[in-house]
Motif scaffolding. Structure first.
Motif, PDB file in Angstrom:
ATOM      1  N   ASN A  18       0.853  -1.182   0.000  1.00 30.47           N
ATOM      2  CA  ASN A  18       0.000   0.000   0.000  1.00 30.47           C
ATOM      3  C   ASN A  18       0.892   1.237   0.000  1.00 30.47           C
ATOM      4  O   ASN A  18       2.085   1.143   0.318  1.00 30.47           O
ATOM      5  N   PRO A  19       0.340   2.409  -0.319  1.00 37.09           N
ATOM      6  CA  PRO A  19       1.169   3.623  -0.338  1.00 37.09           C
ATOM      7  C   PRO A  19       1.913   3.897   0.966  1.00 37.09           C
ATOM      8  O   PRO A  19       2.985   4.485   0.956  1.00 37.09           O
ATOM      9  N   ASN A  20       1.375   3.443   2.107  1.00 35.84           N
ATOM     10  CA  ASN A  20       2.050   3.675   3.386  1.00 35.84           C
ATOM     11  C   ASN A  20       3.074   2.595   3.720  1.00 35.84           C
ATOM     12  O   ASN A  20       3.657   2.597   4.783  1.00 35.84           O
TER      13      ASN A  20
END
Length: 50
Positions: A18-20
């Motif tokens: 995920n982006p995080n």
């Protein structure tokens, strides 16, 4: 983030998170013995080989 990690059987498979940076997802292969993700293109797709 993208990259590769070895499966329990020892085969390197591409992954994306995920982006995080959480939620590592195995992208499998395109029918070959391995895959590797090297970058993310402007469309947000993992690119590499496999």
């Amino acid at each position: 983030m993208v990259g590769y990690s070895h499966t329990a059987g020892g085969a390197p498979h591409a992954f994306i998170t995920n982006p995080n940076g959480a939620g590592m997802r195995d992208l499998g292969t395109l029918g070959g013995p391995f895959s590797s993700a090297n970058d993310i293109n402007d469309a947000g797709q993992a690119v590499g080989l496999g």
